[in-house]
Design a protein around this motif. Structure first.
Motif, PDB file in Angstrom:
ATOM      1  N   ALA A   1       6.291  -3.981   6.907  1.00 44.29           N
ATOM      2  CA  ALA A   1       7.474  -3.132   6.866  1.00 44.29           C
ATOM      3  C   ALA A   1       7.054  -1.817   6.225  1.00 44.29           C
ATOM      4  CB  ALA A   1       8.570  -3.798   6.031  1.00 44.29           C
ATOM      5  N   VAL A   2       7.486  -0.705   6.824  1.00 46.27           N
ATOM      6  CA  VAL A   2       7.062   0.603   6.333  1.00 46.27           C
ATOM      7  C   VAL A   2       8.291   1.415   5.979  1.00 46.27           C
ATOM      8  CG1 VAL A   2       5.761   2.680   6.880  1.00 46.27           C
ATOM      9  CG2 VAL A   2       5.099   0.516   7.901  1.00 46.27           C
ATOM     10  N   SER A   3       8.283   2.021   4.800  1.00 46.78           N
ATOM     11  CA  SER A   3       9.378   2.918   4.429  1.00 46.78           C
ATOM     12  C   SER A   3       8.765   4.196   3.881  1.00 46.78           C
ATOM     13  CB  SER A   3      10.271   2.260   3.392  1.00 46.78           C
ATOM     14  OG  SER A   3       9.522   1.925   2.257  1.00 46.78           O
ATOM     15  N   ALA A   4       9.565   5.275   3.923  1.00 44.53           N
ATOM     16  CA  ALA A   4       9.031   6.560   3.477  1.00 44.53           C
ATOM     17  C   ALA A   4       9.806   7.030   2.256  1.00 44.53           C
ATOM     18  CB  ALA A   4       9.139   7.583   4.590  1.00 44.53           C
ATOM     19  N   ASP A   5       9.138   7.897   1.501  1.00 41.25           N
ATOM     20  CA  ASP A   5       9.741   8.357   0.267  1.00 41.25           C
ATOM     21  C   ASP A   5       9.401   9.830   0.095  1.00 41.25           C
ATOM     22  OD1 ASP A   5       8.521   8.286  -3.015  1.00 41.25           O
ATOM     23  OD2 ASP A   5      10.627   8.449  -2.444  1.00 41.25           O
ATOM     24  N   ILE A   6      10.450  10.697   0.026  1.00 40.55           N
ATOM     25  CA  ILE A   6      10.124  12.107  -0.217  1.00 40.55           C
ATOM     26  C   ILE A   6      10.635  12.472  -1.568  1.00 40.55           C
ATOM     27  CG2 ILE A   6       9.956  14.227   1.141  1.00 40.55           C
ATOM     28  CD1 ILE A   6      12.378  13.251   2.664  1.00 40.55           C
ATOM     29  N   SER A   7       9.749  12.680  -2.510  1.00 41.42           N
ATOM     30  CA  SER A   7      10.209  13.166  -3.798  1.00 41.42           C
ATOM     31  C   SER A   7       9.964  14.659  -3.901  1.00 41.42           C
ATOM     32  CB  SER A   7       9.511  12.434  -4.931  1.00 41.42           C
ATOM     33  OG  SER A   7       8.321  11.891  -4.441  1.00 41.42           O
ATOM     34  N   SER A   8       8.915  15.129  -3.242  1.00 47.00           N
ATOM     35  CA  SER A   8       8.650  16.575  -3.314  1.00 47.00           C
ATOM     36  C   SER A   8       8.136  17.044  -1.960  1.00 47.00           C
ATOM     37  CB  SER A   8       7.600  16.851  -4.383  1.00 47.00           C
ATOM     38  OG  SER A   8       6.435  16.124  -4.097  1.00 47.00           O
ATOM     39  N   LEU A   9       8.893  17.944  -1.357  1.00 52.02           N
ATOM     40  CA  LEU A   9       8.432  18.521  -0.102  1.00 52.02           C
ATOM     41  C   LEU A   9       7.208  19.395  -0.350  1.00 52.02           C
ATOM     42  CD1 LEU A   9      11.359  19.756   2.090  1.00 52.02           C
ATOM     43  CD2 LEU A   9       9.750  17.966   2.520  1.00 52.02           C
ATOM     44  N   PRO A  10       6.309  19.585   0.586  1.00 54.65           N
ATOM     45  CA  PRO A  10       6.146  18.796   1.809  1.00 54.65           C
ATOM     46  C   PRO A  10       5.301  17.548   1.627  1.00 54.65           C
ATOM     47  CG  PRO A  10       4.624  20.634   1.805  1.00 54.65           C
ATOM     48  CD  PRO A  10       5.343  20.673   0.493  1.00 54.65           C
ATOM     49  N   ALA A  11       5.181  17.061   0.405  1.00 54.25           N
ATOM     50  CA  ALA A  11       4.420  15.822   0.226  1.00 54.25           C
ATOM     51  C   ALA A  11       5.347  14.649   0.496  1.00 54.25           C
ATOM     52  CB  ALA A  11       3.891  15.738  -1.198  1.00 54.25           C
ATOM     53  N   CYS A  12       4.826  13.614   1.119  1.00 55.04           N
ATOM     54  CA  CYS A  12       5.640  12.410   1.288  1.00 55.04           C
ATOM     55  C   CYS A  12       4.738  11.207   1.228  1.00 55.04           C
ATOM     56  CB  CYS A  12       6.417  12.446   2.598  1.00 55.04           C
ATOM     57  SG  CYS A  12       5.386  12.294   4.033  1.00 55.04           S
ATOM     58  N   SER A  13       5.321  10.069   0.871  1.00 58.98           N
ATOM     59  CA  SER A  13       4.492   8.869   0.806  1.00 58.98           C
ATOM     60  C   SER A  13       5.125   7.762   1.642  1.00 58.98           C
ATOM     61  CB  SER A  13       4.290   8.421  -0.627  1.00 58.98           C
ATOM     62  OG  SER A  13       5.493   8.471  -1.315  1.00 58.98           O
ATOM     63  N   PHE A  14       4.274   6.984   2.270  1.00 59.03           N
ATOM     64  CA  PHE A  14       4.698   5.868   3.104  1.00 59.03           C
ATOM     65  C   PHE A  14       4.316   4.580   2.385  1.00 59.03           C
ATOM     66  CE2 PHE A  14       5.819   8.379   6.706  1.00 59.03           C
ATOM     67  CZ  PHE A  14       4.981   9.482   6.659  1.00 59.03           C
ATOM     68  N   VAL A  15       5.294   3.714   2.193  1.00 57.43           N
ATOM     69  CA  VAL A  15       5.027   2.458   1.504  1.00 57.43           C
ATOM     70  C   VAL A  15       4.934   1.353   2.552  1.00 57.43           C
ATOM     71  CG1 VAL A  15       5.844   0.874  -0.246  1.00 57.43           C
ATOM     72  CG2 VAL A  15       6.346   3.305  -0.446  1.00 57.43           C
ATOM     73  N   VAL A  16       3.778   0.705   2.605  1.00 55.14           N
ATOM     74  CA  VAL A  16       3.552  -0.351   3.584  1.00 55.14           C
ATOM     75  C   VAL A  16       3.567  -1.684   2.855  1.00 55.14           C
ATOM     76  CG1 VAL A  16       1.932  -1.295   5.261  1.00 55.14           C
ATOM     77  CG2 VAL A  16       2.134   1.162   4.994  1.00 55.14           C
ATOM     78  N   ARG A  17       4.475  -2.572   3.267  1.00 62.13           N
ATOM     79  CA  ARG A  17       4.522  -3.914   2.647  1.00 62.13           C
ATOM     80  C   ARG A  17       4.136  -4.916   3.704  1.00 62.13           C
ATOM     81  NH1 ARG A  17       9.028  -1.431   0.884  1.00 62.13           N
ATOM     82  NH2 ARG A  17       8.893  -0.750  -1.260  1.00 62.13           N
ATOM     83  N   ILE A  18       3.010  -5.589   3.481  1.00 62.05           N
ATOM     84  CA  ILE A  18       2.523  -6.531   4.484  1.00 62.05           C
ATOM     85  C   ILE A  18       3.271  -7.847   4.324  1.00 62.05           C
ATOM     86  CG2 ILE A  18       0.496  -7.789   5.273  1.00 62.05           C
ATOM     87  CD1 ILE A  18      -1.160  -5.457   4.542  1.00 62.05           C
ATOM     88  N   LYS A  19       3.761  -8.362   5.461  1.00 57.74           N
ATOM     89  CA  LYS A  19       4.505  -9.627   5.400  1.00 57.74           C
ATOM     90  C   LYS A  19       3.494 -10.760   5.337  1.00 57.74           C
ATOM     91  CE  LYS A  19       8.220  -7.662   8.129  1.00 57.74           C
ATOM     92  NZ  LYS A  19       8.843  -7.574   9.436  1.00 57.74           N
ATOM     93  N   ALA A  20       3.635 -11.608   4.374  1.00 58.18           N
ATOM     94  CA  ALA A  20       2.646 -12.680   4.180  1.00 58.18           C
ATOM     95  C   ALA A  20       2.704 -13.710   5.303  1.00 58.18           C
ATOM     96  CB  ALA A  20       2.886 -13.361   2.857  1.00 58.18           C
TER      97      ALA A  20
ATOM     98  N   PHE B   1       0.857  -1.188   0.000  1.00 56.44           N
ATOM     99  CA  PHE B   1       0.000   0.000   0.000  1.00 56.44           C
ATOM    100  C   PHE B   1       0.886   1.229   0.000  1.00 56.44           C
ATOM    101  CE2 PHE B   1      -4.042  -2.029   0.957  1.00 56.44           C
ATOM    102  CZ  PHE B   1      -3.649  -3.226   1.514  1.00 56.44           C
ATOM    103  N   VAL B   2       0.462   2.263  -0.728  1.00 57.45           N
ATOM    104  CA  VAL B   2       1.209   3.515  -0.711  1.00 57.45           C
ATOM    105  C   VAL B   2       0.285   4.591  -0.159  1.00 57.45           C
ATOM    106  CG1 VAL B   2       2.435   5.232  -2.051  1.00 57.45           C
ATOM    107  CG2 VAL B   2       2.567   2.840  -2.701  1.00 57.45           C
ATOM    108  N   LEU B   3       0.681   5.169   0.996  1.00 53.84           N
ATOM    109  CA  LEU B   3      -0.126   6.213   1.626  1.00 53.84           C
ATOM    110  C   LEU B   3       0.533   7.542   1.327  1.00 53.84           C
ATOM    111  CD1 LEU B   3      -0.566   3.548   3.346  1.00 53.84           C
ATOM    112  CD2 LEU B   3      -0.935   5.033   5.267  1.00 53.84           C
TER     113      LEU B   3
END
Lengths: 115, 176
Positions: free
Chosen positions: B157-176, B93-95
């Motif tokens: 597992a959650v990681s964040a990604d900033i390509s453009s301030l102040p927007a950011c996206s959180f990538v959630v990968r669910i462990k099966a 999921f990408v939030l």
């Protein structure tokens, strides 16, 4: 009369267990709470039996044993609240209110986190 | 009676916490600082999810839990909802938040623009330093999301990604 209240964590670890009887049957009440954990798991994992109550937090009467009735409540974070009572003519709604009061009181005091 | 804290205090606390862990406690070990900050966020997320799911009915599936995080959880913590949710229907999921409150007041050092064309190869490192400094501030919210989801029974597992301030996206990968 409520004789025992128990809060059980998501790995079925006891977080809080308190019995309110003068007699020495605390161990029996602990055993009853332990047995009720299986009933909770069965209710949750068996969607056909639960029917419309699938996502309900209050599980209602789990099972009657001897002269006790056991009620259960399951939160979103898999914390189980078990209530053992000797009242014969107790209504589900009353027990639901009791458990909600318990939870409100718990959340304003610090108890060990279930994690 | 509900106890309240001012938002600016929380903002200052977040900034100071990151600065403390990066510059003082784990001065030359950014990975350890990041892990420690994420662990603090994990614990906070667990406790917050316990509190905010108190009166709700239980979730049927992972998507409902993620929607809870995007709407109710995010509005309780940040007073706004997640702006965009994307999924690949296979556990990722990408939030996306278009104006993340804890990054809204941050600026990038403008001196990175004044680099001559000869020294172009050093420009990326200055920019990547800024990006790294920015990403240190995102470990805490990643931890919060991971803690909240794992307390709801969804290891991820959650990681964040900033390509453009102040927007950011959180990538959630669910462990099966």
């Amino acid at each position: 009369m409520i004789v025992c209240v128990a809060v059980v964590g998501h790995q079925n670890n006891p977080l809080y267990i308190q019995s309110f009887t003068e007699a020495d049957d605390a161990l029996k009440l602990h055993h009853i709470v332990h047995c009720s954990l299986d009933v909770v798991d069965e209710r949750v994992n068996n969607p056909k039996k639960s029917g419309p109550m699938l996502n309900e937090t209050f599980l209602g009467l789990l099972y009657p044993i001897e002269n006790y009735k056991v009620y259960g409540y399951l939160t979103n974070t898999k914390v189980k609240f078990i209530l053992v009572t000797t009242d014969i003519d107790v209504k589900d709604a009353d027990v639901r209110n009791e458990i909600s009061c318990c939870i409100c009181r718990c959340s304003f005091k610090s108890i060990p986190c279930a994690g | 009676m509900v106890r309240e804290v001012s938002e600016s205090c929380v903002d200052s606390l977040m900034t100071e916490m990151v600065a403390c862990y990066c510059n003082r406690f784990y001065a030359n070990k950014p990975e350890l600082a990041a892990r420690r900050i994420e662990a603090i966020g994990y614990q906070v997320g667990q406790q917050l999810s316990e509190r905010y799911t108190m009166e709700r009915p239980r979730f049927g599936d992972h998507l409902e839990a993620i929607k809870f995080i995007c709407k109710d959880f995010w509005s309780e913590v940040f007073k706004k909802q997640i702006d965009n949710l994307k999924t690949n229907h296979r556990g990722t999921f990408v939030l996306q938040d278009n104006k993340f409150p804890w990054l809204a007041r941050m600026s990038v050092d403008p001196s990175t623009d004044n680099v001559s064309s000869v020294e172009d190869y050093s420009a990326p490192t200055a920019e990547s330093k800024a990006a790294q400094a920015m990403s240190m501030h995102l470990y805490f919210p990643c931890g919060i999301i991971r803690g909240a989801l794992s307390n709801l029974g969804i290891p991820c597992a959650v990681s964040a990604d900033i390509s453009s301030l102040p927007a950011c996206s959180f990538v959630v990968r669910i462990k099966a």
